[in-house]
Design an enzyme around this catalytic site. Structure first.
Site, PDB file in Angstrom:
ATOM      1  N   TYR A 106       0.797  -1.220   0.000  1.00  0.00           N
ATOM      2  CA  TYR A 106       0.000   0.000   0.000  1.00  0.00           C
ATOM      3  C   TYR A 106       0.837   1.281   0.000  1.00  0.00           C
ATOM      4  O   TYR A 106       0.285   2.362  -0.200  1.00  0.00           O
ATOM      5  CB  TYR A 106      -0.929   0.032   1.220  1.00  0.00           C
ATOM      6  CG  TYR A 106      -1.937  -1.083   1.241  1.00  0.00           C
ATOM      7  CD1 TYR A 106      -2.807  -1.282   0.173  1.00  0.00           C
ATOM      8  CD2 TYR A 106      -2.028  -1.943   2.331  1.00  0.00           C
ATOM      9  CE1 TYR A 106      -3.731  -2.313   0.195  1.00  0.00           C
ATOM     10  CE2 TYR A 106      -2.950  -2.981   2.366  1.00  0.00           C
ATOM     11  CZ  TYR A 106      -3.799  -3.154   1.287  1.00  0.00           C
ATOM     12  OH  TYR A 106      -4.719  -4.180   1.302  1.00  0.00           O
ATOM     13  N   ILE A 107       2.098   1.187   0.302  1.00  0.00           N
ATOM     14  CA  ILE A 107       2.928   2.392   0.416  1.00  0.00           C
ATOM     15  C   ILE A 107       3.987   2.416  -0.682  1.00  0.00           C
ATOM     16  O   ILE A 107       4.335   1.377  -1.252  1.00  0.00           O
ATOM     17  CB  ILE A 107       3.602   2.468   1.805  1.00  0.00           C
ATOM     18  CG1 ILE A 107       4.383   1.191   2.116  1.00  0.00           C
ATOM     19  CG2 ILE A 107       2.559   2.723   2.880  1.00  0.00           C
ATOM     20  CD1 ILE A 107       5.085   1.205   3.463  1.00  0.00           C
TER      21      ILE A 107
END
Length: 641
Positions: A106-107
């Site tokens: 997600y990052i």
């Protein structure tokens, strides 16, 4: 057995060396541990200016790092939160609250320009095969700035460990500049969470520092923690405060955590308690004040070495000059090669040397024709003309020849020559060039790294002095138990868990102990008081005891100034019985004798100040050999009444 012993010793040494050099301890040359170096190498290989999923970066890095994706992901998040070389996008956790980063999928992250400017330069970096031999990875980068001190490091290896604190960006660069000039600047830590630091015992990175949270005490009924001590989060601070409250060390009504991108922990105080009454206790009994021991251990030339901050700064000042020299010489080499090629191309086209190959039928003839054509112009060419040069000239397309811009090429050659002159000047003034580089980096990036931590001198709060005496020390004469958890009996005085008490038993022995929760001391305890050494030094004990050998009564005056905790001592001889004890400074002892033949005087008094104060081991002074029926003590004040 000898074979097995040697095998174990060899394997242990191999393992220890690997953990020390290739896992736990950073290299001084770039301030990085191997996993951090491999992450930056992966980001450099993947760099296209755009953000990359951290999961992809981790997967790419696994080509170089043999210890799995979790270790890479954790190291990448920590490295990114240093805000030095990695640009972040997404939730990378919170250094104030301790919240963890989102999952790697997600990052996103990418390499910052600073990394390329001061660290990553493949042209001067030595590479070695990766663990599986399929790829090449850097042995070590040659950093132009002290990354080791900027980021700090912590690692535990076999038989040794390192703890290096982070320092301020601009201050560290100033220290390097001073070292190049032959001067010295004292460099002290700076923490991303702010707080206050006492560097009195820093000892150039090999001593210890005291760190404190920064408190807002403007409200007499409320304390707000606005900055955290290094190594702690708002959660760990609150946990330590709650633990202190449970142990009755401090009084707090409520704690609220409003921390987001700034620290704000609100501590509300109960009725009757003011801010000034709690501040010292917060520092003494919670993690609002912490002592950090530091140890500047690094890998230098593939060996662990203990260094100081000044030695590290001097190392980087020399390395900066060396790296800049390498870069300038490499650029000079490339420019000379480019100048040689441009000059050959210019002569080849302007003097129409290419026309000499029109009648040639063999490859050798073509090459010889070109080389022969250059003979009148060899004074313009600084390097020898090789067959490789001729091959490059023969590959020039007709279109370039027909559109050849003489003025443009001459301008390019002029620019190359001008740059070569600059490089020659910089090489002859390399220290000034290094100082200019430092100044430029500081000007470009220094504003983003302002000092967070306040340097201030303060003394560690003594827990005993800060403790609030809220516990009732009780003694139950019927059971012989003493302590603050004794439910029955008499309340003696208020204590804290950090106090010590002196107990004198009826057999004449005494001991000093930490305030007990519940302990059996004696039925008929004669004396109990606070055992503060400064106060005890002024207390004189007047003791009456009777010898079992001759029935004589003795008086002894002494002080209890030295003791070992929980060790029992005797105030009177072994063959004696304690009759009376007092701590009054002045007064008279009255003895009433039992009637006996020819005994006329049945009562006698003695002034206690007539007897000298002696040591604990000294014997008493004999008062009488008569049979004493009773005795009493009257202080001077009572007597005057």
């Amino acid at each position: 057995m000898a074979f097995i012993k040697n095998l174990f010793e060899f394997n242990f040494l191999e393992y220890a060396s690997y953990v020390i050099k290739d896992r736990a301890i950073p290299d001084i040359a770039d301030g990085l541990k191997p996993v951090q170096r491999r992450i930056l190498h992966s980001l450099a290989e993947m760099d296209d200016g755009k953000f990359h999923k951290v999961a992809n970066v981790v997967g790419h890095c696994m080509k170089y790092h043999p210890h799995g994706d979790q270790s890479i992901n954790s190291a990448l998040v920590v490295l990114a939160n240093k805000d030095l070389f990695i640009d972040k996008q997404g939730n990378f956790g919170n250094i104030y609250t301790g919240d963890e980063a989102s999952a790697a999928r997600y990052i996103e992250c990418r390499l910052l320009p600073l990394a390329k400017e001061v660290m990553i330069n493949p042209s001067i970096t030595e590479y070695e095969p990766s663990y599986d031999g399929r790829n090449k990875e850097p042995v070590v980068y040659q950093s132009k700035i002290p990354v080791l001190l900027l980021m700090g490091a912590e690692g535990i290896a076999v038989g040794m460990s390192t703890k290096i604190l982070p320092h301020n960006f601009s201050e560290t660069l100033d220290a390097v500049a001073a070292a190049i000039k032959g001067k010295k600047i004292n460099l002290y830590p700076d923490f991303p969470t702010g707080g206050i630091v006492d560097v009195s015992n820093y000892e150039e990175g090999n001593g210890k520092v005291l760190v404190r949270a920064k408190l807002d005490t403007s409200d007499p009924k409320k304390i707000v923690i606005t900055e955290l001590p290094f190594g702690h989060t708002s959660e760990s601070i609150i946990t330590s405060i709650e633990a202190a409250v449970r142990k009755n060390k401090i009084k707090v009504a409520s704690i609220n955590d409003f921390t987001t991108d700034k620290v704000e922990i609100e501590i509300r105080l109960p009725r009757g308690v003011l801010t000034n009454d709690v501040v010292d206790a917060l520092y003494a009994f919670t993690d609002c004040e912490t002592s950090i021991s530091v140890n500047l251990l690094v890998i230098k030339d593939r060996k662990p070495v203990q260094m100081t901050v000044s030695e590290v700064i001097n190392y980087y000042s020399l390395q900066l000059v060396d790296v800049l020299t390498q870069e300038l010489k490499l650029e000079e080499k490339n420019l000379r090669a480019k100048l040689h090629a441009k000059t050959l191309e210019q002569i080849f086209i302007e003097e129409r040397i290419y026309k000499k190959i029109e009648q040639m039928k063999t490859q050798d003839g073509v090459v010889k024709a070109v080389i022969t054509g250059f003979k009148p112009y060899l004074h313009l060419v600084k390097n020898d003309i090789t067959e490789e040069d001729v091959d490059k000239l023969l590959k020039i397309p007709i279109r370039r020849i027909s559109l050849y811009d003489i003025n443009k090429v001459r301008q390019e050659i002029k620019e190359i020559n001008d740059r070569l002159k600059e490089i020659k000047y910089h090489l002859s003034h390399i220290k000034e060039y290094a100082l200019a580089f430092i100044s430029n980096v500081k000007e470009k990036y220094g504003a983003s790294y302002k000092r967070n931590t306040t340097i201030k001198s303060f003394e560690k709060v003594d827990a005993r002095e800060a403790a609030i005496r809220t516990l009732k020390l009780r003694y139950d004469n019927s059971t012989g138990y003493l302590g603050y958890e004794v439910a029955s009996g008499d309340a003696l005085f208020d204590v804290s868990v950090y106090d010590r008490v002196l107990v004198i038993k009826k057999n004449g022995s005494y001991l000093v102990m930490n305030v007990p929760d519940r302990v059996f001391v004696d039925k008929g305890m004669l004396y109990c008081a606070m055992a503060e050494k400064d106060e005890m030094a002024d207390v004189v004990f007047t003791i009456l005891y009777k010898s079992n050998e001759n029935d004589a009564l003795y008086i002894k005056r002494c002080k209890i100034e030295k003791f070992i905790l929980d060790k029992s001592y005797n105030l009177i001889p072994d063959n004696a019985k304690l009759v009376y004890i007092t701590t009054k400074e002045a007064g008279r002892i009255y003895l009433m004798y039992a009637p006996a033949p020819r005994l006329k005087v049945l009562e006698e008094s003695f002034n206690i100040t007539d007897y000298l104060v002696k040591g604990l081991k000294a014997g008493g002074v004999r008062l009488t050999t008569r049979e004493v029926k009773s005795c009493k003590f009257i202080s001077e004040k009572r007597k005057q009444k």
